[in-house]
Design a protein around this motif. Structure first.
Motif, mmCIF file in Angstrom:
data_model
loop_
_atom_site.group_PDB
_atom_site.id
_atom_site.type_symbol
_atom_site.label_atom_id
_atom_site.label_comp_id
_atom_site.label_asym_id
_atom_site.label_seq_id
_atom_site.Cartn_x
_atom_site.Cartn_y
_atom_site.Cartn_z
ATOM 1 N N SER A 4 3.216 -1.865 -2.233
ATOM 2 C CA SER A 4 3.202 -1.283 -3.351
ATOM 3 C C SER A 4 2.125 -0.112 -3.388
ATOM 4 O O SER A 4 1.905 0.736 -4.144
ATOM 5 C CB SER A 4 2.050 -2.295 -4.491
ATOM 6 O OG SER A 4 0.807 -2.658 -3.698
ATOM 7 N N LEU A 7 1.229 2.693 3.586
ATOM 8 C CA LEU A 7 2.619 2.847 4.610
ATOM 9 C C LEU A 7 3.743 1.853 4.189
ATOM 10 O O LEU A 7 4.729 2.627 4.122
ATOM 11 C CB LEU A 7 1.992 2.119 6.195
ATOM 12 C CG LEU A 7 0.888 2.769 6.687
ATOM 13 C CD1 LEU A 7 0.220 2.030 7.932
ATOM 14 C CD2 LEU A 7 0.831 4.344 6.650
ATOM 15 N N ARG A 27 0.925 -8.339 -3.796
ATOM 16 C CA ARG A 27 0.214 -9.570 -4.727
ATOM 17 C C ARG A 27 0.042 -9.081 -6.079
ATOM 18 O O ARG A 27 0.310 -9.808 -7.100
ATOM 19 C CB ARG A 27 -1.277 -9.938 -3.997
ATOM 20 C CG ARG A 27 -1.005 -10.656 -2.849
ATOM 21 C CD ARG A 27 -2.588 -10.568 -1.944
ATOM 22 N NE ARG A 27 -2.919 -9.269 -1.881
ATOM 23 C CZ ARG A 27 -4.033 -8.967 -1.318
ATOM 24 N NH1 ARG A 27 -4.858 -9.634 -0.852
ATOM 25 N NH2 ARG A 27 -4.258 -7.807 -1.082
ATOM 26 N N LEU A 48 1.505 -13.045 0.791
ATOM 27 C CA LEU A 48 1.996 -13.358 2.171
ATOM 28 C C LEU A 48 0.873 -14.095 2.958
ATOM 29 O O LEU A 48 1.437 -14.685 4.078
ATOM 30 C CB LEU A 48 2.081 -11.998 3.029
ATOM 31 C CG LEU A 48 3.377 -11.016 2.332
ATOM 32 C CD1 LEU A 48 3.306 -9.872 2.981
ATOM 33 C CD2 LEU A 48 4.734 -11.697 2.607
ATOM 34 N N THR A 75 1.543 -6.169 6.141
ATOM 35 C CA THR A 75 0.733 -6.758 5.120
ATOM 36 C C THR A 75 -0.622 -6.174 5.242
ATOM 37 O O THR A 75 -0.823 -5.240 5.973
ATOM 38 C CB THR A 75 0.671 -8.274 5.426
ATOM 39 O OG1 THR A 75 -0.301 -8.781 4.369
ATOM 40 C CG2 THR A 75 -0.051 -8.397 6.872
ATOM 41 N N ARG A 143 -2.959 -8.817 16.759
ATOM 42 C CA ARG A 143 -1.833 -7.623 16.626
ATOM 43 C C ARG A 143 -1.404 -7.714 18.058
ATOM 44 O O ARG A 143 -0.052 -7.186 18.559
ATOM 45 C CB ARG A 143 -2.511 -6.638 16.142
ATOM 46 C CG ARG A 143 -2.264 -6.585 14.403
ATOM 47 C CD ARG A 143 -2.877 -5.320 13.783
ATOM 48 N NE ARG A 143 -2.310 -5.422 12.431
ATOM 49 C CZ ARG A 143 -2.916 -4.898 11.381
ATOM 50 N NH1 ARG A 143 -4.185 -4.355 11.571
ATOM 51 N NH2 ARG A 143 -2.407 -5.118 10.224
ATOM 52 N N GLN A 172 -3.670 6.950 9.319
ATOM 53 C CA GLN A 172 -2.801 7.511 8.442
ATOM 54 C C GLN A 172 -3.507 7.470 7.012
ATOM 55 O O GLN A 172 -4.114 6.550 6.540
ATOM 56 C CB GLN A 172 -1.535 6.554 8.269
ATOM 57 C CG GLN A 172 -0.220 7.283 8.939
ATOM 58 C CD GLN A 172 -0.241 7.234 10.459
ATOM 59 O OE1 GLN A 172 -0.760 6.009 10.836
ATOM 60 N NE2 GLN A 172 0.465 7.757 11.199
ATOM 61 N N THR A 174 -4.109 6.342 3.831
ATOM 62 C CA THR A 174 -3.671 5.625 2.782
ATOM 63 C C THR A 174 -4.644 5.233 1.762
ATOM 64 O O THR A 174 -5.954 5.704 2.189
ATOM 65 C CB THR A 174 -2.933 4.478 3.317
ATOM 66 O OG1 THR A 174 -3.929 3.657 4.009
ATOM 67 C CG2 THR A 174 -1.816 4.605 4.257
HETATM 68 N N1 LIG Z 1 -3.553 3.328 7.292
HETATM 69 C C1 LIG Z 1 -3.878 3.346 8.702
HETATM 70 O O1 LIG Z 1 -4.350 4.473 9.000
HETATM 71 C C2 LIG Z 1 -3.819 1.914 9.504
HETATM 72 C C3 LIG Z 1 -4.154 2.066 10.894
HETATM 73 C C4 LIG Z 1 -3.978 1.027 11.535
HETATM 74 C C5 LIG Z 1 -3.383 -0.136 10.763
HETATM 75 N N2 LIG Z 1 -3.029 -0.123 9.778
HETATM 76 C C6 LIG Z 1 -2.461 -1.411 9.195
HETATM 77 O O2 LIG Z 1 -0.997 -1.068 8.684
HETATM 78 C C7 LIG Z 1 -1.137 -2.105 7.329
HETATM 79 C C8 LIG Z 1 -0.743 -1.150 6.116
HETATM 80 O O3 LIG Z 1 -1.823 -0.410 6.053
HETATM 81 P P1 LIG Z 1 -1.828 0.449 4.838
HETATM 82 O O4 LIG Z 1 -3.278 1.509 5.099
HETATM 83 O O5 LIG Z 1 -0.894 0.902 4.176
HETATM 84 O O6 LIG Z 1 -2.789 -0.542 3.687
HETATM 85 P P2 LIG Z 1 -3.070 -0.682 2.164
HETATM 86 O O7 LIG Z 1 -3.109 0.783 1.682
HETATM 87 O O8 LIG Z 1 -4.112 -1.468 2.111
HETATM 88 O O9 LIG Z 1 -1.823 -1.438 1.435
HETATM 89 C C9 LIG Z 1 -1.297 -2.746 1.885
HETATM 90 C C10 LIG Z 1 -0.257 -3.016 1.086
HETATM 91 O O10 LIG Z 1 -0.029 -4.496 1.427
HETATM 92 C C11 LIG Z 1 -0.355 -5.248 0.290
HETATM 93 N N3 LIG Z 1 -0.911 -6.687 0.681
HETATM 94 C C12 LIG Z 1 -1.872 -6.619 1.105
HETATM 95 N N4 LIG Z 1 -2.316 -7.949 1.512
HETATM 96 C C13 LIG Z 1 -1.018 -8.679 0.861
HETATM 97 C C14 LIG Z 1 -0.623 -9.935 0.988
HETATM 98 N N5 LIG Z 1 -1.431 -10.973 1.526
HETATM 99 N N6 LIG Z 1 0.431 -10.336 0.495
HETATM 100 C C15 LIG Z 1 1.433 -9.536 0.139
HETATM 101 N N7 LIG Z 1 1.001 -8.127 -0.075
HETATM 102 C C16 LIG Z 1 -0.212 -7.773 0.523
HETATM 103 C C17 LIG Z 1 -1.208 -4.535 -0.693
HETATM 104 O O11 LIG Z 1 -0.812 -4.687 -2.138
HETATM 105 P P3 LIG Z 1 -1.634 -5.877 -3.019
HETATM 106 O O12 LIG Z 1 -2.996 -5.657 -2.680
HETATM 107 O O13 LIG Z 1 -1.208 -5.964 -4.345
HETATM 108 O O14 LIG Z 1 -1.293 -7.252 -2.357
HETATM 109 C C18 LIG Z 1 -0.483 -3.150 -0.435
HETATM 110 O O15 LIG Z 1 0.728 -2.566 -1.241
HETATM 111 C C19 LIG Z 1 -2.221 -2.893 7.377
HETATM 112 O O16 LIG Z 1 -2.077 -4.126 7.916
HETATM 113 C C20 LIG Z 1 -3.260 -2.134 8.127
HETATM 114 O O17 LIG Z 1 -4.383 -2.926 8.667
HETATM 115 C C21 LIG Z 1 -2.871 0.942 9.226
#
Ligand SMILES: NC(=O)c1ccc[n+]([C@@H]2O[C@H](COP(=O)([O-])OP(=O)(O)OC[C@H]3O[C@@H](n4cnc5c(N)ncnc54)[C@H](OP(=O)(O)O)[C@@H]3O)[C@@H](O)[C@H]2O)c1
Length: 232
Positions: A4, A7, A27, A48, A75, A143, A172, A174
């Motif tokens: 939603s 990434l 969620r 999830l 997630t 991970r 990234q 976000t």
């Molecule tokens: N951005 C970065 O630089 C970065 C770097 C390293 C690793 N990561 C990893 O990459 C993944 C995505 O990062 P992001 O920056 O895009 O995170 P984000 O902005 O927090 O987005 C996470 C997405 O997943 C959903 N989500 C979270 N928990 C959930 C659950 N239990 N069940 C279903 N949906 C769930 C959230 O929506 P709801 O809250 O509505 O569920 C949201 O749509 C994460 O695991 C993060 O740790 C990101």
């Protein structure tokens, strides 16, 4: 999965731009409905980290889309913590959210992919899986294990023309990073590319891995990080 915002949403948009029909989940019901509407995707509400939710979401996505060619496992990240501050319950919760959701989704997706002799599985992890980041004990350890799963599974399904790869974000920009109050200017000085990546930088590579052109790339953990990782 987890699409939603951030990434996951960017990957969904990149796949739709390539002509894919996409289902997304998260969620928050209101937000997933709004984003699904904005992107032209199927929206599914799920947590999830709940036992069985990942496999149910894959089954529902397959039913709504009439099959499944590409699975993007993603997630929310686990909380930041050091070893001393993580309880057994904390470890189990992170394991359910990061690990069992991946296992459940992949298990649900494989029979259809095997039957059609084609599939793409992309698991979003983190550069923390390759070079541990201070204070991210849960992410660093679980991970890294997922990279083992990705590589081992890729051997088991390669002859079914299914590829399995992990994609590691670096930094990234976000909503998650904004919420973590990451100082963009300061962070940029530690990134060889001189800037924080965009979700679109990351999503473009995911779309490539999902493409026909990537049909001989499997079992890899690839980072999209502007050169942050030091290891060869
Ligand atoms: N951005 C970065 O630089 C970065 C770097 C390293 C690793 N990561 C990893 O990459 C993944 C995505 O990062 P992001 O920056 O895009 O995170 P984000 O902005 O927090 O987005 C996470 C997405 O997943 C959903 N989500 C979270 N928990 C959930 C659950 N239990 N069940 C279903 N949906 C769930 C959230 O929506 P709801 O809250 O509505 O569920 C949201 O749509 C994460 O695991 C993060 O740790 C990101």
């Amino acid at each position: 999965m987890g699409a939603s915002r951030g990434l996951g949403k960017a990957i969904a948009a990149a796949l739709i731009a390539e002509g894919a029909e996409v289902a997304i989940c998260a969620r928050n019901a209101e937000r997933i409905a709004a984003v699904a509407n904005q992107l032209g995707a199927e929206g599914i509400v799920c947590d999830l980290s709940v036992d069985g939710a990942a496999s149910r979401v894959v089954a529902e996505a397959s039913a709504r889309l009439g099959g499944l060619d590409i699975l993007v496992v993603n997630t929310g990240g686990p909380p930041a913590a050091t070893f001393d501050s993580i309880t057994d319950a904390g470890w189990r919760q992170a394991f359910e959210g990061l690990w069992m959701s991946a296992v459940g989704a992949i298990r649900a997706a494989l029979p259809g992919m095997r039957a059609q002799q084609h599939g793409r599985i992309i698991v979003v992890t983190s550069i923390a899986a390759k070079e541990p980041v201070p204070n991210l004990m849960l992410s660093n350890s679980l991970r890294a294990g997922l990279h083992g799963l990705v590589n081992a599974l890729s051997k088991e399904v390669a002859s079914d023309q299914i590829t399995v790869n992990a994609l590691m974000p670096g930094y990234q920009l976000t909503e998650r990073l904004i919420e973590l109050n990451v100082d963009e200017t300061k962070a940029s000085t530690t990134i060889p590319a001189g800037r924080i990546g965009t979700p679109e930088d990351f999503a473009a590579f995911a779309a490539f891995l999902a493409s026909r052109q990537a049909n001989y790339v499997t079992g890899q953990a690839i980072c999209v990080d502007g050169g942050v990782l030091q290891s060869i």
